[in-house]
Design an enzyme around this catalytic site. Structure first.
Site, PDB file in Angstrom:
ATOM      1  N   HIS A 266      -4.761 -32.467  10.816  1.00  0.00           N
ATOM      2  CA  HIS A 266      -4.721 -33.930  10.838  1.00  0.00           C
ATOM      3  C   HIS A 266      -3.486 -34.455  11.577  1.00  0.00           C
ATOM      4  O   HIS A 266      -2.878 -35.447  11.151  1.00  0.00           O
ATOM      5  CB  HIS A 266      -4.750 -34.468   9.405  1.00  0.00           C
ATOM      6  CG  HIS A 266      -5.395 -35.812   9.265  1.00  0.00           C
ATOM      7  ND1 HIS A 266      -4.847 -36.956   9.795  1.00  0.00           N
ATOM      8  CD2 HIS A 266      -6.546 -36.196   8.658  1.00  0.00           C
ATOM      9  CE1 HIS A 266      -5.623 -37.986   9.504  1.00  0.00           C
ATOM     10  NE2 HIS A 266      -6.669 -37.554   8.820  1.00  0.00           N
TER      11      HIS A 266
ATOM     12  N   GLU B  98      -9.568 -34.820  15.244  1.00  0.00           N
ATOM     13  CA  GLU B  98      -9.805 -33.875  14.155  1.00  0.00           C
ATOM     14  C   GLU B  98     -11.110 -33.115  14.379  1.00  0.00           C
ATOM     15  O   GLU B  98     -12.190 -33.601  14.056  1.00  0.00           O
ATOM     16  CB  GLU B  98      -9.873 -34.618  12.821  1.00  0.00           C
ATOM     17  CG  GLU B  98      -8.665 -35.463  12.502  1.00  0.00           C
ATOM     18  CD  GLU B  98      -8.963 -36.477  11.416  1.00  0.00           C
ATOM     19  OE1 GLU B  98      -9.336 -36.058  10.299  1.00  0.00           O
ATOM     20  OE2 GLU B  98      -8.847 -37.691  11.685  1.00  0.00           O
TER      21      GLU B  98
ATOM     22  N   HIS C 128     -11.050 -35.785   2.092  1.00  0.00           N
ATOM     23  CA  HIS C 128     -10.049 -34.783   2.474  1.00  0.00           C
ATOM     24  C   HIS C 128      -9.642 -33.831   1.343  1.00  0.00           C
ATOM     25  O   HIS C 128      -8.471 -33.452   1.218  1.00  0.00           O
ATOM     26  CB  HIS C 128      -8.803 -35.470   3.025  1.00  0.00           C
ATOM     27  CG  HIS C 128      -8.995 -36.078   4.390  1.00  0.00           C
ATOM     28  ND1 HIS C 128      -9.927 -35.630   5.300  1.00  0.00           N
ATOM     29  CD2 HIS C 128      -8.339 -37.123   5.003  1.00  0.00           C
ATOM     30  CE1 HIS C 128      -9.844 -36.349   6.408  1.00  0.00           C
ATOM     31  NE2 HIS C 128      -8.893 -37.264   6.255  1.00  0.00           N
TER      32      HIS C 128
END
Length: 326
Positions: free
Chosen positions: A161, A292, A90
């Site tokens: 997210h 996502e 991420h």
């Protein structure tokens, strides 16, 4: 850090902040009273702390990059290994989710966030300008648009997210949600959840959501496959359009996801461990689920996956629509 509210004539409200472009609240005027259907915090500054990416814009590269390194135009780049000390996850510990974004435009139904990510930011090459636009329509659609522009070749993979619980963010779990995913396969992964480059046909497996079923029906079996404790897998979507549909029988709220992204990570909050409190609730394992939309994990290291490379003169553009009915 500031808070902004989007609203429509139907009583739906979306609260966001420029810290990480976080979606703080999605309030639905459902039967039995208004429900806030995303996990998160009351104050923008709380998003600076440690939490499982509640509602934020994730980048430069959402999901995992194997070994924390990749090659681009013959040069190898090394990123921090913030995922079990092995892989990159991420965008790193100081990714886009921890940045204060500039607000370029805002009104009751739309807000545009802009972030300048310089060459070398978290180890990534190339200057990158990113725009994230949130629009709330009168048809109860929260549209998220991503645009990435560079003057020097780089990579990018953006997603939101948000953790959804259509029973309300303060509900215990998501086991009873009925979920359908418009996909026939997932990307095969190794023990570190890094794609092998292959695909798995989901028919007849715990990952099969081609026909709607409850999230809890096969959650334990799915979690045992890769020792994830639930779902944490990238679904290969069939093409632009409908990606997923989720429904809560208890509130009558339905969420439909449309996108032009090729993949979507289903994550069921397996690592939420009761140590994070937000909006007056201590969140527990499986208290929310993420849809996502994304490019595939580790796609820069898998030539057969859709490309995540962004080049000068060719902006990267993706959108996701979260449509609500009640």
């Amino acid at each position: 850090m500031n808070i902004y509210e989007l609203k429509n004539k139907n009583g739906m409200k979306v609260t966001v902040t420029n810290l990480g472009c976080a979606i703080m609240k999605v309030e639905i005027p459902a039967k039995g009273g208004t429900k806030d259907v995303v996990l998160g915090f009351d104050k923008p500054e709380e998003y600076k702390g440690k939490h499982p990416f509640f509602g934020v814009a994730v980048g430069r590269f959402a999901n995992r990059i194997g070994g924390g390194k990749f090659e681009l135009s013959g040069k190898t780049y090394t990123l921090e290994k913030n995922d079990n000390g092995v892989n990159h996850l991420h965008g790193g510990v100081d990714g886009f989710d921890k940045k204060e974004w500039h607000v370029e435009f805002s009104c009751d139904e739309k807000i545009v966030f802009v972030l300048q990510s310089p060459d070398g930011d978290s180890g990534y090459p190339g200057d990158l300008t990113v725009l994230v636009t949130y629009t709330l329509t009168e048809k109860n659609v929260l549209k998220v648009e991503y645009k990435a522009i560079t003057e020097t070749e780089t990579i990018c993979n953006l997603t939101n997210h948000s953790y959804f619980n259509l029973c309300g963010h303060d509900a215990k779990d998501v086991y009873g949600h009925e979920l359908q995913i418009f996909s026939d396969k997932i990307t095969e992964v190794d023990g570190e959840l890094i794609p092998t480059g292959g695909y798995v046909d989901i028919a007849g497996t715990p990952f099969d959501f081609r026909t709607a079923k409850t999230i809890g029906a096969d959650l334990q079996a799915a979690g045992e496959v890769n020792n994830t404790g639930g779902y944490d897998h990238n679904y290969v979507l069939r093409g632009e359009g409908k990606a997923a549909s989720a429904y809560s029988p208890s509130t009558g709220i339905r969420l439909t996801v449309n996108t032009n992204s090729p993949g979507m990570q289903l994550y069921t909050g397996n690592f939420i461990d009761g140590t994070v409190t937000g909006k007056g609730v201590t969140y527990q394992k499986h208290s929310g689920f993420c849809l996502e939309t994304q490019l595939f994990p580790d796609s820069i290291n898998k030539p057969n996956f859709p490309s995540c490379v962004v080049k000068k003169g060719t902006p990267q553009k993706f959108y996701t629509e979260f449509s609500f009915e009640w």
